[in-house]
Every structure is written in C-alpha cells, then in structure tokens.
Motif scaffolding. Structure first.
Motif, PDB file in Angstrom:
ATOM      1  N   LYS A 278      50.858  63.840   9.450  1.00 56.74           N
ATOM      2  CA  LYS A 278      50.992  62.118   8.684  1.00 56.74           C
ATOM      3  C   LYS A 278      48.889  62.039   8.789  1.00 56.74           C
ATOM      4  N   ARG A 279      48.812  61.978   7.391  1.00 51.61           N
ATOM      5  CA  ARG A 279      47.336  62.416   7.482  1.00 51.61           C
ATOM      6  C   ARG A 279      47.306  61.540   6.521  1.00 51.61           C
ATOM      7  N   ASN A 280      46.315  60.591   6.252  1.00 53.09           N
ATOM      8  CA  ASN A 280      45.878  59.239   5.686  1.00 53.09           C
ATOM      9  C   ASN A 280      47.248  58.047   6.444  1.00 53.09           C
ATOM     10  N   ASN A 281      47.501  57.589   4.832  1.00 56.97           N
ATOM     11  CA  ASN A 281      49.228  57.096   5.184  1.00 56.97           C
ATOM     12  C   ASN A 281      49.910  57.730   4.889  1.00 56.97           C
ATOM     13  N   MET A 282      50.000  58.865   4.413  1.00 56.73           N
ATOM     14  CA  MET A 282      50.852  59.668   4.454  1.00 56.73           C
ATOM     15  C   MET A 282      51.660  60.506   5.152  1.00 56.73           C
ATOM     16  N   ARG A 283      53.163  60.474   5.588  1.00 65.02           N
ATOM     17  CA  ARG A 283      53.570  61.244   6.430  1.00 65.02           C
ATOM     18  C   ARG A 283      54.931  62.459   6.168  1.00 65.02           C
ATOM     19  N   LEU A 284      54.877  63.517   5.928  1.00 65.59           N
ATOM     20  CA  LEU A 284      55.670  64.903   5.619  1.00 65.59           C
ATOM     21  C   LEU A 284      56.610  65.016   6.134  1.00 65.59           C
ATOM     22  N   ILE A 285      57.851  65.940   5.858  1.00 66.18           N
ATOM     23  CA  ILE A 285      58.083  66.458   7.105  1.00 66.18           C
ATOM     24  C   ILE A 285      59.167  67.447   5.613  1.00 66.18           C
ATOM     25  N   SER A 286      58.845  69.059   6.782  1.00 66.39           N
ATOM     26  CA  SER A 286      58.780  70.020   6.558  1.00 66.39           C
ATOM     27  C   SER A 286      59.628  70.910   6.802  1.00 66.39           C
ATOM     28  N   ASN A 290      65.342  80.777   8.626  1.00 73.31           N
ATOM     29  CA  ASN A 290      65.814  81.637   8.917  1.00 73.31           C
ATOM     30  C   ASN A 290      64.345  82.358   7.884  1.00 73.31           C
ATOM     31  N   THR A 291      63.250  82.281   8.488  1.00 69.68           N
ATOM     32  CA  THR A 291      62.030  83.520   8.047  1.00 69.68           C
ATOM     33  C   THR A 291      62.098  84.108   9.004  1.00 69.68           C
ATOM     34  N   HIS A 292      61.105  85.406   8.837  1.00 70.37           N
ATOM     35  CA  HIS A 292      61.105  86.469   9.978  1.00 70.37           C
ATOM     36  C   HIS A 292      60.648  86.868  11.380  1.00 70.37           C
ATOM     37  N   SER A 293      59.551  85.343  11.646  1.00 72.49           N
ATOM     38  CA  SER A 293      58.675  85.401  13.038  1.00 72.49           C
ATOM     39  C   SER A 293      57.969  84.343  13.650  1.00 72.49           C
ATOM     40  N   ALA A 294      57.795  83.927  14.782  1.00 67.08           N
ATOM     41  CA  ALA A 294      57.458  82.643  15.054  1.00 67.08           C
ATOM     42  C   ALA A 294      55.935  82.609  14.162  1.00 67.08           C
ATOM     43  N   GLN A 295      55.713  83.290  13.546  1.00 67.83           N
ATOM     44  CA  GLN A 295      53.767  83.213  13.022  1.00 67.83           C
ATOM     45  C   GLN A 295      54.702  82.771  11.068  1.00 67.83           C
ATOM     46  N   ALA A 296      55.098  83.129  11.043  1.00 68.51           N
ATOM     47  CA  ALA A 296      55.849  83.108   9.555  1.00 68.51           C
ATOM     48  C   ALA A 296      56.369  81.627   9.531  1.00 68.51           C
ATOM     49  N   ARG A 297      56.636  80.982  10.729  1.00 67.36           N
ATOM     50  CA  ARG A 297      57.695  79.665  10.362  1.00 67.36           C
ATOM     51  C   ARG A 297      56.071  79.182   9.969  1.00 67.36           C
ATOM     52  N   ALA A 298      55.450  79.406  10.859  1.00 71.30           N
ATOM     53  CA  ALA A 298      54.205  78.276  11.441  1.00 71.30           C
ATOM     54  C   ALA A 298      53.064  78.107  10.363  1.00 71.30           C
ATOM     55  N   ASP A 299      52.735  79.402   9.263  1.00 76.01           N
ATOM     56  CA  ASP A 299      51.708  79.803   8.295  1.00 76.01           C
ATOM     57  C   ASP A 299      53.009  79.196   7.312  1.00 76.01           C
ATOM     58  N   GLU A 300      54.583  79.410   7.094  1.00 73.00           N
ATOM     59  CA  GLU A 300      54.834  78.541   5.553  1.00 73.00           C
ATOM     60  C   GLU A 300      54.780  77.222   6.428  1.00 73.00           C
ATOM     61  N   SER A 301      55.279  76.833   6.856  1.00 74.72           N
ATOM     62  CA  SER A 301      55.091  74.626   7.915  1.00 74.72           C
ATOM     63  C   SER A 301      53.709  74.612   7.193  1.00 74.72           C
ATOM     64  N   ARG A 302      52.526  75.573   7.552  1.00 77.43           N
ATOM     65  CA  ARG A 302      51.379  74.667   6.953  1.00 77.43           C
ATOM     66  C   ARG A 302      50.734  75.167   5.649  1.00 77.43           C
ATOM     67  N   THR A 303      51.487  76.429   4.706  1.00 81.88           N
ATOM     68  CA  THR A 303      51.270  75.858   3.559  1.00 81.88           C
ATOM     69  C   THR A 303      52.403  75.146   2.959  1.00 81.88           C
ATOM     70  N   LEU A 304      53.219  74.643   2.938  1.00 88.40           N
ATOM     71  CA  LEU A 304      54.213  73.815   2.212  1.00 88.40           C
ATOM     72  C   LEU A 304      53.259  72.368   3.056  1.00 88.40           C
ATOM     73  N   LEU A 305      52.812  72.056   4.176  1.00 88.85           N
ATOM     74  CA  LEU A 305      52.536  71.122   4.069  1.00 88.85           C
ATOM     75  C   LEU A 305      51.035  70.553   3.130  1.00 88.85           C
ATOM     76  N   ALA A 306      50.471  71.341   3.629  1.00 85.24           N
ATOM     77  CA  ALA A 306      49.009  71.247   2.758  1.00 85.24           C
ATOM     78  C   ALA A 306      49.297  71.635   1.215  1.00 85.24           C
ATOM     79  N   TRP A 307      50.464  72.050   0.684  1.00 82.41           N
ATOM     80  CA  TRP A 307      50.698  71.791  -0.882  1.00 82.41           C
ATOM     81  C   TRP A 307      50.840  70.256  -1.348  1.00 82.41           C
ATOM     82  N   GLY A 308      51.877  70.088  -0.199  1.00 85.81           N
ATOM     83  CA  GLY A 308      52.375  68.484  -0.517  1.00 85.81           C
ATOM     84  C   GLY A 308      51.392  67.353  -0.382  1.00 85.81           C
ATOM     85  N   PHE A 309      50.274  67.293   0.431  1.00 82.71           N
ATOM     86  CA  PHE A 309      49.325  66.959   0.617  1.00 82.71           C
ATOM     87  C   PHE A 309      48.427  66.605  -1.036  1.00 82.71           C
ATOM     88  N   ASN A 310      48.106  67.795  -1.077  1.00 77.58           N
ATOM     89  CA  ASN A 310      47.229  68.317  -2.240  1.00 77.58           C
ATOM     90  C   ASN A 310      47.990  67.679  -3.292  1.00 77.58           C
TER      91      ASN A 310
END
Length: 417
Positions: A278-286, A290-310
């Motif tokens: 949740k950023r400001n008045n907007m909440r997004l769910i990502s 089935n991605t290849h690593s714990a790091q990848a699932r975190a990175d991909e979530s960050r990428t997707l959320l950043a695109w959404g909020f931007n």
C-alpha cells in the motif's frame, strides 16, 4: 579456498580477455544461431540453466508491462479487484504453501463467527506432527501436545508450518480430507474458478491446483474481511517452543509498504509469492507463480509492484454526496427524487487517463421510493471502453400520494400533460 577461487576466476577472465578478438566472429555466429532457435528451444535452455524465460503480459491496462520469468503472474487493484496486468493468470498450477492462505482464512472466519476462540487448545495428532524433516516447513509442535488457535495461526502464516496447518484442519473438520472440502467450498464462494484443494498445506498432489487470479482473489478477501488478523501477515518472526523462525517473505524486510501475504515453494511449484503493498491511497496485490529462486520471486514482485504504482493512479469519477440525477417519480407526493452514490467511488486507472460517466435510470419509477433504494446505475468509461459501474440510489424517501392525487396524476399522464 575463496582466495584460490578468486585467483582462478581472475586468470580465466584474463585468458578470456586475451582471446576475445580471435573468437568474436564465432561469438557472433553462435548468437545469431541462438536468436534463430525457436522459442521452445530458448525456453528449454533457460529452464535447464536454472532460470525461467521472461513471460510477457497477455492482458494489461497500461503500456510497458514487464515480462517476468515465471509460469504465471498477476497484478490486481485491491479496491476494485480489477486485474491491471497478467500473464497466464488462469492456468491451474501447484500453489505450494500459498495454499495456507486458505487455511488461515478459514481459521480467521471461524474466529470472527465465534466457532473458534483465540485461546482454544488444539491437540497435535501423529498425522499432524512434523518429524523434523528438512523437506518441509514445520512449527515443531510436540506430538500429542497442545497449542492455542492463535499460536497455530501464527505458525501457519509466519512459519508456514505444515504441522500447524494439519492440526487446525483436524480440529475444525475432524480430518484434513474433510477440511479440504471446506476449503473448496470457500473457494467456490469467493469465485476461485480454477482451484481445487486436496490438503491444508500445499504438499504436492497432482489434483491440488490454483491459479494466479484465484490466489489474488483469496488475498483480497483476507485483507478485506480479516482486518483484525491481517497484521499477522506482516510479522517478520515468530517464536514457539523455544524455536524462533523468520518470515520467508523477503519484501517484509526491504519494503515498508509491503504488509503480506505468503510465500510458497516445492519442486513442482517452484518459488511463489503473493504480496500486498500500500502506497499513499492505493493498495496492489501481486502474484508470482513458479519462478526459479527465492531471490527471483522477490525481485519479480518488486518489479511488478513498481510498474503498477508508477503507471496507475486513483480517479474519482463523481464526488461523494453529489446529486447526479433527479428522475421523475409517478404517483408520489413529490414528482422527482434526488439520486446519488451510496458510497464514495474511486477507480484505479492508467496515469493521465480521462474518465467519463453516464447514468442509466430504471424506467417507470413509481412511489413509494425508500431512501437508499437502487434506482439505476452509473457507468464509468474511458475512450469508449467501460471501466466499472456502481448503483445509483435514492437520496430521499418519496411517499405514495393519496387516492385523489394519484387519480389526477394518472389522468394527466394519459393526456400527456
């Protein structure tokens, strides 16, 4: 050992640098051949290298949606439930421990309804007991011991305990198999149309499946309906029986706007993550499946959320407490009734996109009309495409006129006056 490795790596780099000019043509040749390979070959090569090929969006409400290396992914607006972008959103896939979102949600529902109490004690059967295997997540409940419902709820959400999930399933339904029937009934009620649960944990079973869209629907229900218990999904650690375990959701440690929800991993499911931010008045769910690593699932979530909020913003098509229309009312003590929205209305739309509204009224409106009665709807659209609609309600009571006045109104209506 590390020094030797670095020395060898440096030597390899030096050798590679020395021979680059002589192999540049060969490298270009191999690159051209790789580019010419069919997509299926590139996908197989990526998977054999321990990565996933980027999966582009097949639906998106804004341009520039990222391509993410996963088998399925989705971004949803929490307020409206609108999918902002997705890829392969409806394919049933193994959800691993994302399953436990349904397990915890059923516990939360039972707590809200009074069927369970926070301090109820749950006994750990041999079936539920975790034997300390390194192949599964455990809360490490003692065999035939007891734990409170609230401890088990934290064990499910924070520690992803298979033992906690099984124990509460047996306590609530008599067996894990019977609990799975409750899970499927709740999934059907929520509109999760590509989901079938076999167990309370997400341990592998060929019939145990869910989709990115369905898991986002479930996450939205948890946030919306379990406000009292939702903060548990943001807890970074939980200690039970002298064993402290950290939440596996890496975003909880790096992004203060993230407050849930759940990780999952098995060999069949890959690495999965459902996130809410949740950023400001907007909440997004990502959702990342089935991605290849714990790091990848975190990175991909960050990428997707950043695109959404931007790329998206909140829009208010019509201000609250505004009379939108004054439709005529037949046979009432007054001839019209003010109409407006029952609640504030906001939409999530691409940044800079204009929103238009139109009103559709119920025909032949007659008294009596109660305040709050639905008498039409308001439709929001952009560039001719419908976005959403909300009910239009009467903002005042209209009493039915007396017999003489109704007769006069009927006569004037017949003569078109």
């Amino acid at each position: 050992m590390h020094t030797k490795f670095l020395t060898n790596a440096a030597l390899a780099l030096a050798i590679a640098g020395a021979v680059v000019p002589s192999v540049s043509f060969a490298a270009q040749h191999h690159a051209a051949k790789a580019a010419a390979k069919p997509a299926a070959h590139r996908k197989a090569a990526a998977e054999s290298a321990g990565t996933m090929p980027p999966l582009p969006a097949d639906t998106s409400l804004a341009s520039g949606a990222p391509a993410l290396p996963a088998k399925a992914w989705l971004l949803m607006d929490f307020d409206s439930g609108e999918v902002l972008a997705s890829a392969n959103a409806d394919e049933p896939l193994p959800p691993a421990s994302l399953t436990k979102m349904m397990t915890s949600f059923l516990v939360e529902e039972a707590l809200r309804s009074g069927k369970l109490k926070k301090d109820d004690l749950v006994t750990v059967s041999e079936h539920a007991w975790c034997r300390g295997s390194s192949t599964e997540s455990c809360m490490y409940l003692p065999l035939h011991g007891q734990a409170t419902v609230m401890d088990l709820l934290r064990g499910i959400i924070v520690q992803s305990g298979n033992d906690a999930s099984k124990a509460v399933a047996e306590h609530m339904a008599g067996s894990e198999e019977a609990f799975a029937k409750l899970m499927n009934a709740e999934a059907k009620r929520l509109g999760m149309t590509h989901t079938h649960f076999v167990n309370a944990t997400g341990l592998p079973d060929p019939d145990h499946k869910s989709s990115a869209r369905d898991l986002a629907i479930l996450a939205r229900a948890i946030i919306r309906d379990s406000a009292e218990y939702y903060p548990i999904y943001a807890e970074r650690e939980f200690k039970y029986n002298g064993i402290k375990q950290g939440n596996r959701n890496a975003l909880l440690y790096t992004d203060p706007t993230v407050d849930g929800l759940k990780t999952g991993h098995t060999e069949a499911a890959g690495f999965c993550l459902v996130t809410s931010s949740k950023r400001n008045n907007m909440r997004l769910i990502s959702v990342i499946l089935n991605t290849h690593s714990a790091q990848a699932r975190a990175d991909e979530s960050r990428t997707l959320l950043a695109w959404g909020f931007n790329n998206f913003e909140k829009a208010t098509p019509i201000p609250a407490n505004t009379a939108i229309a004054t439709p005529k009312v037949s046979y009432g003590k007054v001839e019209t009734v003010p109409a407006g929205l029952a609640a504030p209305w906001t939409l999530t739309v691409p940044r800079g996109q204009s929103v238009q509204t139109s009103v559709q009224l119920k025909p032949n409106l007659e008294a009596p009309v109660a305040k709050g009665a639905v008498i039409g709807k308001v439709i929001a659209s952009s560039n001719g495409k419908p976005l959403a609609e909300v009910p239009l309600v009467a903002q005042a009571d209209v009493e039915r006129a007396g017999f003489m006045l109704r007769t006069w109104q009927h006569v004037t209506k017949l003569f078109g006056k």
